[in-house]
Design a protein around this motif. Structure first.
Motif, PDB file in Angstrom:
ATOM      1  N   LEU A  40       6.727  -2.710 -13.946  1.00  0.00           N
ATOM      2  CA  LEU A  40       5.835  -2.425 -15.073  1.00  0.00           C
ATOM      3  C   LEU A  40       4.423  -2.114 -14.594  1.00  0.00           C
ATOM      4  O   LEU A  40       3.751  -1.222 -15.128  1.00  0.00           O
ATOM      5  N   ASP A  41       3.981  -2.846 -13.557  1.00  0.00           N
ATOM      6  CA  ASP A  41       2.641  -2.615 -13.002  1.00  0.00           C
ATOM      7  C   ASP A  41       2.560  -1.250 -12.332  1.00  0.00           C
ATOM      8  O   ASP A  41       1.537  -0.558 -12.407  1.00  0.00           O
ATOM      9  N   LEU A  67       0.857  -1.182   0.000  1.00  0.00           N
ATOM     10  CA  LEU A  67       0.000   0.000   0.000  1.00  0.00           C
ATOM     11  C   LEU A  67       0.891   1.228   0.000  1.00  0.00           C
ATOM     12  O   LEU A  67       1.647   1.471   0.948  1.00  0.00           O
ATOM     13  N   TYR A  68       0.836   1.996  -1.074  1.00  0.00           N
ATOM     14  CA  TYR A  68       1.566   3.258  -1.127  1.00  0.00           C
ATOM     15  C   TYR A  68       0.734   4.297  -0.382  1.00  0.00           C
ATOM     16  O   TYR A  68      -0.260   4.801  -0.895  1.00  0.00           O
ATOM     17  N   HIS A  69       1.136   4.553   0.859  1.00  0.00           N
ATOM     18  CA  HIS A  69       0.308   5.264   1.818  1.00  0.00           C
ATOM     19  C   HIS A  69      -0.080   6.654   1.314  1.00  0.00           C
ATOM     20  O   HIS A  69      -1.250   7.053   1.407  1.00  0.00           O
ATOM     21  N   VAL A  91      -1.543  -6.550   4.022  1.00  0.00           N
ATOM     22  CA  VAL A  91      -1.201  -5.225   3.500  1.00  0.00           C
ATOM     23  C   VAL A  91       0.091  -4.740   4.150  1.00  0.00           C
ATOM     24  O   VAL A  91       0.163  -4.592   5.374  1.00  0.00           O
ATOM     25  N   TYR A  92       1.096  -4.510   3.309  1.00  0.00           N
ATOM     26  CA  TYR A  92       2.371  -3.951   3.747  1.00  0.00           C
ATOM     27  C   TYR A  92       2.363  -2.469   3.388  1.00  0.00           C
ATOM     28  O   TYR A  92       2.408  -2.112   2.220  1.00  0.00           O
ATOM     29  N   ARG A  93       2.276  -1.656   4.402  1.00  0.00           N
ATOM     30  CA  ARG A  93       2.126  -0.219   4.188  1.00  0.00           C
ATOM     31  C   ARG A  93       3.512   0.416   3.945  1.00  0.00           C
ATOM     32  O   ARG A  93       4.413   0.313   4.775  1.00  0.00           O
ATOM     33  N   LEU A  94       3.643   1.083   2.809  1.00  0.00           N
ATOM     34  CA  LEU A  94       4.882   1.783   2.487  1.00  0.00           C
ATOM     35  C   LEU A  94       4.707   3.275   2.765  1.00  0.00           C
ATOM     36  O   LEU A  94       3.769   3.904   2.282  1.00  0.00           O
ATOM     37  N   ILE A 102      -0.591  -2.479  -4.869  1.00  0.00           N
ATOM     38  CA  ILE A 102       0.012  -3.263  -5.937  1.00  0.00           C
ATOM     39  C   ILE A 102       0.446  -4.603  -5.348  1.00  0.00           C
ATOM     40  O   ILE A 102       0.899  -4.651  -4.197  1.00  0.00           O
ATOM     41  N   PRO A 103       0.280  -5.715  -6.048  1.00  0.00           N
ATOM     42  CA  PRO A 103       0.592  -7.032  -5.463  1.00  0.00           C
ATOM     43  C   PRO A 103       2.051  -7.160  -5.026  1.00  0.00           C
ATOM     44  O   PRO A 103       2.952  -6.588  -5.633  1.00  0.00           O
TER      45      PRO A 103
END
Length: 312
Positions: free
Chosen positions: A304-305, A130-132, A215-218, A138-139
């Protein structure tokens, strides 16, 4: 799966009031939406001395009806030792560590009920980054990762956060499972734990759960954002392993060379020709050979994603 088995979740807290309650809410909400065939317990270890009593009171008030155990450290112990303190208090055979700023999806427990396998030592679960700041997901994995000595050492497989790994204590002992490999450099302690496990067992049988349930929060305070710190921490881990074990010494030395290469490449930003002359084997591995490894394929698809989704 044996319906009498259970999952112990250890969550360490350090100055994370912004995230901790969202994490705990997600765990309890997910459990209530499952069939509750898998027993669960949550152990919260508070390692933040400045706000320990206030956070403990707030957790007690909010989750009075939940199965939660609160531990307040007498002094700041650090993340690895705090995790070990929490693990000593757990009772179930499956156990996992969830960082305070990460959380689980609503189907987390439902999927685990269906897919946890008591015959394997650990499960790697899929999830999303998760791009906070942008609130975009994104997986983490597009193809199944590997969990072998070489793949973990050379990081052609990357385990980004301990929350994506569920251990089975029938194979992997809980006692001092996490290692504070360096008093000076932080960031690679999780990697140290995985390597210590795989060195002790030599080969770990595992299962990949493909559903995205974590969910890995970035965000800007992630340790992984500090490249120099991560490189130094990783080298400290390798020095620790070289002193502790006599096995896999050639691989450890090769991994250490890789981190010296990464320091020259990403921190010092040396010119490619100079790096090639200094580290020819690792240069070829990094830019060519490893491209055929699972994790490098994952990362290529990931990049790419990100472009497709407009994530910076």
């Amino acid at each position: 799966m044996n319906i009498n088995s259970g999952l112990s979740i250890v969550l360490t807290y350090y100055k994370g009031e912004k995230y901790i309650f969202h994490c705990l809410d997600s765990i309890f909400r997910s459990y209530k939406q499952s069939r509750q065939l898998l027993k669960k317990e949550v152990v919260v270890v508070i390692d933040s001395m400045e706000d320990a009593e206030r956070i403990a009171d707030e957790i007690t008030k909010r989750y009075l009806a939940e199965d939660i155990l609160l531990i307040i450290n007498p002094e700041n112990l650090g993340v690895a030792n705090s995790r070990n303190v929490g693990l000593k208090k757990t009772q179930y055979s499956y156990y996992t560590i969830i960082d305070q700023d990460d959380y689980v999806k609503d189907n987390y427990f439902t999927i685990l009920e269906e897919q946890l396998d008591p015959s394997v030592a650990l499960h790697i679960i899929n999830g999303v980054f998760l791009y906070h700041e942008q609130q975009k997901e994104i997986p983490i994995y597009y193809i199944p990762p590997d969990f072998r000595v070489k793949s973990i050492l050379m990081q052609t497989t990357t385990i980004y956060t301990p929350g994506t790994v569920i251990f089975n204590s029938n194979f992997i002992n809980k006692d001092n499972a996490f290692i504070d490999a360096s008093a000076k450099f932080k960031g690679a302690d999780d990697w140290a734990a995985y390597l210590d496990i795989i060195f002790r067992l030599d080969r770990v049988n595992f299962k990949f759960i493909k559903e995205k349930i974590f969910v890995y929060r970035l965000h800007q305070t992630n340790y992984s954002n500090n490249t120099g710190e991560m490189v130094f921490s990783s080298i400290a881990v390798l020095d620790y392993l070289a002193k502790k074990y006599t096995i896999h010494k050639d691989l450890v030395l090769r991994a250490k060379e890789r981190y010296n290469f990464l320091y020259a490449l990403k921190v010092e930003k040396q010119r490619s020709l100079h790096i090639f002359r200094k580290f020819p084997g690792i240069f070829i591995f990094h830019y060519f050979t490893s491209l055929m490894k699972r994790d490098r394929i994952n990362r290529l698809i990931f990049r790419l994603d990100k472009i497709r989704r407009g994530i910076r």
